[in-house]
Design an enzyme around this catalytic site. Structure first.
Site, short mmCIF file in Angstrom:
data_model
loop_
_atom_site.label_atom_id
_atom_site.label_comp_id
_atom_site.label_asym_id
_atom_site.label_seq_id
_atom_site.Cartn_x
_atom_site.Cartn_y
_atom_site.Cartn_z
N GLU A 176 0.83 -1.21 0.00
CA GLU A 176 0.00 0.00 0.00
C GLU A 176 0.86 1.26 0.00
O GLU A 176 0.47 2.29 -0.55
CB GLU A 176 -0.96 0.00 1.20
CG GLU A 176 -1.93 -1.19 1.26
CD GLU A 176 -2.77 -1.37 0.00
OE1 GLU A 176 -3.00 -0.38 -0.73
OE2 GLU A 176 -3.19 -2.51 -0.26
N GLU B 133 -1.04 -0.18 -9.90
CA GLU B 133 -0.63 -1.49 -9.38
C GLU B 133 0.85 -1.70 -9.61
O GLU B 133 1.51 -2.38 -8.81
CB GLU B 133 -1.48 -2.58 -10.04
CG GLU B 133 -1.40 -3.94 -9.36
CD GLU B 133 -2.03 -3.97 -7.96
OE1 GLU B 133 -2.80 -3.05 -7.60
OE2 GLU B 133 -1.74 -4.93 -7.22
#
Lengths: 497, 497
Positions: A264, A293
């Protein structure tokens, strides 16, 4: 005011509303007491209606026409107009009743899915999912007509601007041909490695959290513009200048929380690195989900499961927990963090088998949207693909086609971005190391500044100035090329040991 | 849809927006990283503009006219119309440019005040405060004309619907005549009491927090619809069904955090006890600030600084901190929690001297709004009142007329509600004990259900069905009567020991 400055002010207001929604979403997931849920849903729905109204304001069309004829604009302003036009076209493609019907259908289906997954009851979910699929097709069709795209590509473009399924087909077919053979080699190589003692917990939550914060700081995360909290499903969210990440802690296994934090943090570094002056404009947004991503996977998989990182981090982990023993040696930690094992569940998958989970879903959702596969046959088709790609047959639909929330919640066209992100991560990390050869040794010293500097310049600060392909060419010299990812997998999982 | 149901749906949407703002405000104070402040301000300003637009929607006027002629409505619906009419009249009284000018002036003045307070520089603040005062007068005038009230009473009515300064004058003059004599008696009685050893810290934050939670649960606070957090200035906020309170911890003194928690819990119990079916309608809101403050003071001052409560709580506090000694005896704790000492600072004042701080501010703000006192003479007038009411002369304006944020931030007309709340708390607690004689002995057992049951029925669940005076008559048999508060002060601070 010029038409351009009207557009810019209007989108500043949309961003202010989106930021409020982002904080409410974070609150929902991280701190909201459960009794608040029904009224919170009303607040969120109202803000979404207000935002949709602002995003489809008919004046946008007039301002756009006028601003696009303005010769005096710079590159960022022109790119901003391109993004505004793209969003405006997609937002206004849908009649309001379709938006509302889809919102209602996905809410219902999501609830039905929670029960159906628990009961492994695909037939029970079928009518709800069928309705969601029907509406997704309609949405894809409506947007596709305006954008000149197939319905599936129109859905894909909400997550991946400029994404095209014919390109993805080529990339994924190539991977699908490569991966099963590689997996055999990986498992054989792995069988020759020593077996390591597993560190024993408990690992206190407060210590895990402090370790996560320490690593976030090392990576360059700015705590003045973000937070680390806890939620059931880890995510990166919040608002511009307020990029919050979450994780969840297991006192028996600290590595899942830590790797989640690192993942994250990769997302958050992207968000925090967007250019200040453009942050609230469409051109200042992150480029798309595959690049997003790529940033989380670059940090987690490429950088933080490397030998270099673990030589830096393993002693810190060991000391944080006051532990000792051979299981804490960097090599042992590295082997644990890079273990490969085919399984049924995507979110538990390792880097080698993860693409198979994505390719399967991508192929199925494309066929479903195109009406090439009847929805009732999804479980059989799922299991056949699992057999082909990973050699496994799910014992039930709970660990098969019912495992993910994406389809019930209307996230069609999202799945391929996971693996596009993995390919992109490998290609960007490779280019970064070529451009700045000191990156691996700096990481081994716990110094992420050289890597972050390259990412800031080549990805984060670019925001949406360029299309994804252009950005990749500018940063790495070529468009997306699976060879780099394939070489990475072979090097890490077959050759290293 | 009938006009009434249109109104009701519209105000449901306004509540949904207000709830979003409430959560953003909580976030701001409790968890927001500091770098997020500038963009957060934009989000909040946008939502406030949207809310103002909804609250002044011209259709409200038409719907009101039609709904008020509807004979088929029940008592709650009619009271809802009364509240909607009241809010609508006040909201539409102000031209948009006055709202904006006032918002800008208070923002600037608030910032200037932070510096001026630090430097004890009233002259530096004067131009900013003068502008705020000028606009407050204009606002009071504009609202007053619509409502048939003096400018000051119009401002007061934003916090205390139905409040009138001629009534407050009578109450406060009576108190101002009574309190100096009482204070002499209190200080004499206090001098005769034993001096107790002060428990020594440190008192760990986590233990303090657990103690606060334990007491909140005992009081009947519903953690499914709220939270306890930390902020620099304790408050009760959040949203419908999401009533969050905050406190701040000092490891050397646990009682300030604990008493803060009890005070805010009093506010929160009121909010959580409003009727579910009316929560998002104006009639479902808390009645006004004097009743709100009465609930926090009833819990903190009347109930939780009583002998009964401290016989229950003192051993729990002692055990929580693993402490012992005579300083933890209920009588000793009671003496510490009811110590009286005149001082310069309102927020540090005890129950006996607090009204003097409020009366002073009330008199001065009324004179300033009426233009009976030139703003430049405020420091001298402040110090003269302090001398008259408490026998003290502030050494500088920092601990004098610059200590509170209310005037710089535009909160004119708010101050009297603190002391109206204290009088109301005494009167309600007295009535509750007469109606349910078991209340004190139940509190001594840690059982707040009898008290909460009475408050729920007589205050919380009434929301804004009645005007404040009517509610007080229904609950206690009479309008606000300072005799009960005066008797409470004499009993607790002179007669008990």
């Amino acid at each position: 005011m010029t038409a351009y400055s009207e557009l810019s002010a209007h989108h500043g207001r949309i961003a202010a509303l989106s930021n409020a929604l982002g904080i409410l979403h974070w609150d929902n997931a991280a701190v909201m007491p459960k009794g608040a849920a029904p009224r919170r849903a009303e607040s969120v729905a109202l803000l979404q209606v207000l935002r949709h109204g602002m995003a489809t304001d008919p004046r946008i069309g007039d301002w756009l026409g006028e601003a696009e004829a303005d010769d005096g604009l710079g590159a960022w302003e022109r790119a901003n107009l391109r993004e505004i036009r793209r969003i405006w076209t997609a937002e206004t493609a849908l009649p309001a009743d379709l938006v509302e019907a889809s919102s209602r259908a996905t809410s219902t289906c999501e609830m039905a899915w929670r029960q159906a997954r628990q009961d492994s009851d695909f037939v029970g979910l079928l009518p709800h999912l069928s309705e969601v699929l029907r509406l997704q097709r309609e949405i894809g069709q409506a947007k596709g007509e305006k954008l000149g795209l197939s319905p599936y590509d129109a859905l894909l473009n909400d997550y991946e601007p400029g994404g095209r399924s014919d390109q993805i087909d080529r990339l994924f077919d190539d991977l699908a041909a490569f991966l099963p053979g590689l997996l055999d080699e990986v498992l054989a190589a792995q069988a020759r490695r020593p077996t390591d003692a597993e560190p024993q917990g408990p690992f206190p939550v407060e210590t895990q959290r402090a370790l996560g914060v320490r690593m976030m700081e090392a990576l360059g995360y700015d705590f003045d513009r973000g937070r680390l909290d806890v939620s059931a499903h880890p995510f990166c969210g919040g608002a511009d200048d307020d990029v919050r990440i979450t994780t969840r802690y297991d006192e028996n296994d600290f590595s899942s929380a830590l790797m989640g934090v690192l993942h994250e943090t990769g997302h958050a570094l992207y968000e925090q690195g967007r250019p200040q002056g453009w942050m609230s404009q469409p051109v200042g947004h992150a480029r798309g989900m595959s690049l997003h991503e790529s940033q989380s996977l670059l940090i987690e998989m490429q950088a933080c499961r490397s030998r270099e990182f673990l030589r830096f981090a393993a002693p810190i982990m060991r000391d944080a927990f006051g532990a000792s023993g051979p299981g804490w040696e960097p090599d042992a930690v590295w082997r644990r963090y890079n273990r490969v094992a085919p399984g049924f569940i995507r979110v538990d998958a390792d880097e080698v088998t993860y693409p198979a989970h994505v390719i399967l879903r991508y192929r199925l959702e494309k066929a479903l949207i195109a009406d090439d596969l009847p929805l009732a046959e999804l479980p059989a088709a799922w299991n056949a693909q699992m057999k082909e790609l990973l050699g496994l047959t799910p014992p039930n639909d709970r660990v098969g086609c019912l495992q993910d929330i994406h389809w019930p919640s209307g996230g069609w066209g999202y799945f391929p971005t996971y693996t596009l992100g993995a390919l992109t991560a490998a290609q960007l990390f490779d280019a970064a190391r070529r451009a700045v050869p000191d990156i691996p040794s700096a990481i081994e010293r716990g110094d992420f500044a050289p890597l972050l500097g390259w990412l800031r310049a080549n990805v984060h600060a670019q925001a949406s100035l360029l299309e994804t392909d252009e950005l990749l060419i500018q940063a790495t010299g070529r468009t997306l090329d699976p060879a780099v990812f394939k070489a990475h997998l072979r090097r890490r999982y077959v050759e290293e040991s």
